[in-house]
Every structure is written in structure tokens, then in C-alpha cells.
Design an enzyme around this catalytic site. Sequence first.
Site, mmCIF file in Angstrom:
data_model
loop_
_atom_site.group_PDB
_atom_site.id
_atom_site.type_symbol
_atom_site.label_atom_id
_atom_site.label_comp_id
_atom_site.label_asym_id
_atom_site.label_seq_id
_atom_site.Cartn_x
_atom_site.Cartn_y
_atom_site.Cartn_z
ATOM 1 N N LYS A 22 0.818 -1.215 0.000
ATOM 2 C CA LYS A 22 0.000 0.000 0.000
ATOM 3 C C LYS A 22 0.850 1.264 0.000
ATOM 4 O O LYS A 22 0.337 2.347 -0.286
ATOM 5 C CB LYS A 22 -0.971 0.000 1.174
ATOM 6 N N ASP A 23 2.147 1.139 0.297
ATOM 7 C CA ASP A 23 3.042 2.296 0.279
ATOM 8 C C ASP A 23 3.791 2.439 -1.044
ATOM 9 O O ASP A 23 4.516 3.418 -1.243
ATOM 10 C CB ASP A 23 4.065 2.192 1.416
ATOM 11 N N ARG A 70 -8.121 8.204 4.486
ATOM 12 C CA ARG A 70 -9.112 7.157 4.196
ATOM 13 C C ARG A 70 -9.779 6.688 5.486
ATOM 14 O O ARG A 70 -11.008 6.582 5.575
ATOM 15 C CB ARG A 70 -8.423 5.978 3.504
ATOM 16 N N ARG A 71 -8.974 6.394 6.502
ATOM 17 C CA ARG A 71 -9.534 5.940 7.773
ATOM 18 C C ARG A 71 -10.349 7.044 8.432
ATOM 19 O O ARG A 71 -11.443 6.794 8.956
ATOM 20 C CB ARG A 71 -8.403 5.488 8.695
ATOM 21 N N ARG A 88 1.488 10.713 14.249
ATOM 22 C CA ARG A 88 2.675 10.274 13.512
ATOM 23 C C ARG A 88 3.535 9.390 14.394
ATOM 24 O O ARG A 88 3.361 9.327 15.602
ATOM 25 C CB ARG A 88 3.477 11.478 13.023
ATOM 26 N N ARG A 94 2.980 5.673 18.646
ATOM 27 C CA ARG A 94 1.548 5.969 18.628
ATOM 28 C C ARG A 94 0.845 5.390 19.861
ATOM 29 O O ARG A 94 -0.021 6.032 20.459
ATOM 30 C CB ARG A 94 0.916 5.436 17.342
ATOM 31 N N CYS A 181 -1.347 7.626 -2.546
ATOM 32 C CA CYS A 181 -1.560 6.892 -1.294
ATOM 33 C C CYS A 181 -2.176 7.753 -0.201
ATOM 34 O O CYS A 181 -2.431 7.272 0.894
ATOM 35 C CB CYS A 181 -0.244 6.282 -0.810
#
Length: 262
Positions: A22-23, A70-71, A88, A94, A181
Site C-alpha cells: 500500500k506504500d 481514508r480511515r 505520527r 503511537r 496513497c
Amino acid sequence: FTKRIQQALLDDEGDVAVHSMKDLPTDPHPMLSMVATPARETVADCLVSPKGTDLDRLPKSARIGTGSRRRAAQLLKQRPDLEVLPIRGNVQTRLEKMRDGQYDAIVLAAAGIERLAMHDLPRSTLSTELMLPAPGQGALAIEVRHDNPIAIQIVSQINDAQSDACTLAERTLLSDLHGGCLAPIAALATITECENELGVSHRIRLVARVLSLDGQDCLESDSSCQIDLQSTRYRDTAIQLGRTVGATLIDQGAKPLIEAGR
């Protein structure tokens, strides 16, 4: 980081590069080939909180940390009262910010949690109906140089046709939407097995969403078709499905939403 790994390949520091798919940019590098997609991990996202609370049980105006538009958009679509805040750092950073009280919960990919063996982490899995994943989420992309036939021959043996077809459909859609992305685009392709009088066949389905940043506008497209995973042309089928779903979203007005979400 992805570009640095690719540069190491080009500089002959290594023969094989492993990326989180996905990256990886959808535009292929002219000197590199993605020759394998191993079996895919879970595609789900998880809501991580001190007590593993479900999304619908979070208090009003709860602070949710995520670095993904997106989330964030899909969370706000379901719970517009939430305060979705950027976050971040790596997973440990996190989690520390959440435990310090900066956030009531954070969203992490289930695949990342599993790969880090954080099995006891309090969390609630978000259904794909609520939180459709990013194109390529949970999959690895294995790259080699064009001029390394031995690496190509060896690495291609670990390719999983189902994972390859599904992620190719998702990434084709993303490429046709010119989303990159960061845009609030979600997509998931799945393959089901069907039995009939002629034996076993397969069907591929692609569901995709494009959302506004606040989640209040949501376009969705869903299409499926037969796919022959034993044929070398299964990739053509996956590409065509991605283009079909992408074109439908564009007709629905996806481009303005994507531009506004950059």
C-alpha cells in the site's frame, strides 16, 4: 522510505526488495519489476484503545488518532461526532501517545499488529463494511531489477495468484483515479470459489469507495466477473475489473472529491 529501498536495488546493494504494497507508488519504476505478491495477510483495520472498546461504544467526541485520510473519512462517515486527529510515528510511539492520554483510541492495520506479534494488544476489529482498506493493504510487493533474471526466476515462485489478482485490481483502480496513497480512496478485491458441472471456477469482486474528508460524501462502486487463476491472462482480467470500477466512480464524480482530499 520506499524510494530508498528501490535505490538500494538500483545501486546493487541487494537483489530483492520487500515493500508494504500500500506504500508502493502505482507508477512502475522503469528499471524494476514487481515479480511476486505472496499470500496476503488480513486486510482489516483495528481500533486500539486502553480497553479495546468498540467504535459504537466510544464516548461522544472521543479523540481518535490516525495518519490516514481514508480511515478518518470512514470513521466520520460512521461517527460524525468523533474528533479525528492526526498522529505520527511508529506503532510504539503511537501507542505511547494514546497511553499518555493524547488520544482515546488509535487506528492501526491488523496486519501490522500481527507481524509485530502484539497479540495481546486491546483492540476491536473494524468490519470491512465499515472500514474498507487501502488498495494493497495487508500485502507485500517483491521487487527485483529487470537485469537480474536469476532473481526474477526464483522470486516469482512465491507469487500467489489470488493475492496478485486482487491487489492488481485494487492498484489499477487507484492508478486510474490518480489518487496516490494519501487520498481518501478505499478498495478491496476478493475471490470466491464456485462449483458447477464443469468443476471449480473463481469469481473476483472489487468494491471501492471515494470519500470527502469529512466522510459525509461517499461514492461507492461494486463489480465482479469470472477469473481463470490457472491462465496466464488472469492479470488482464484483474486490470480490466479495476478499470471498470474506476470508470464508474469517475462517472459518479470521484475526481472533485479526490482533488479536495489531497
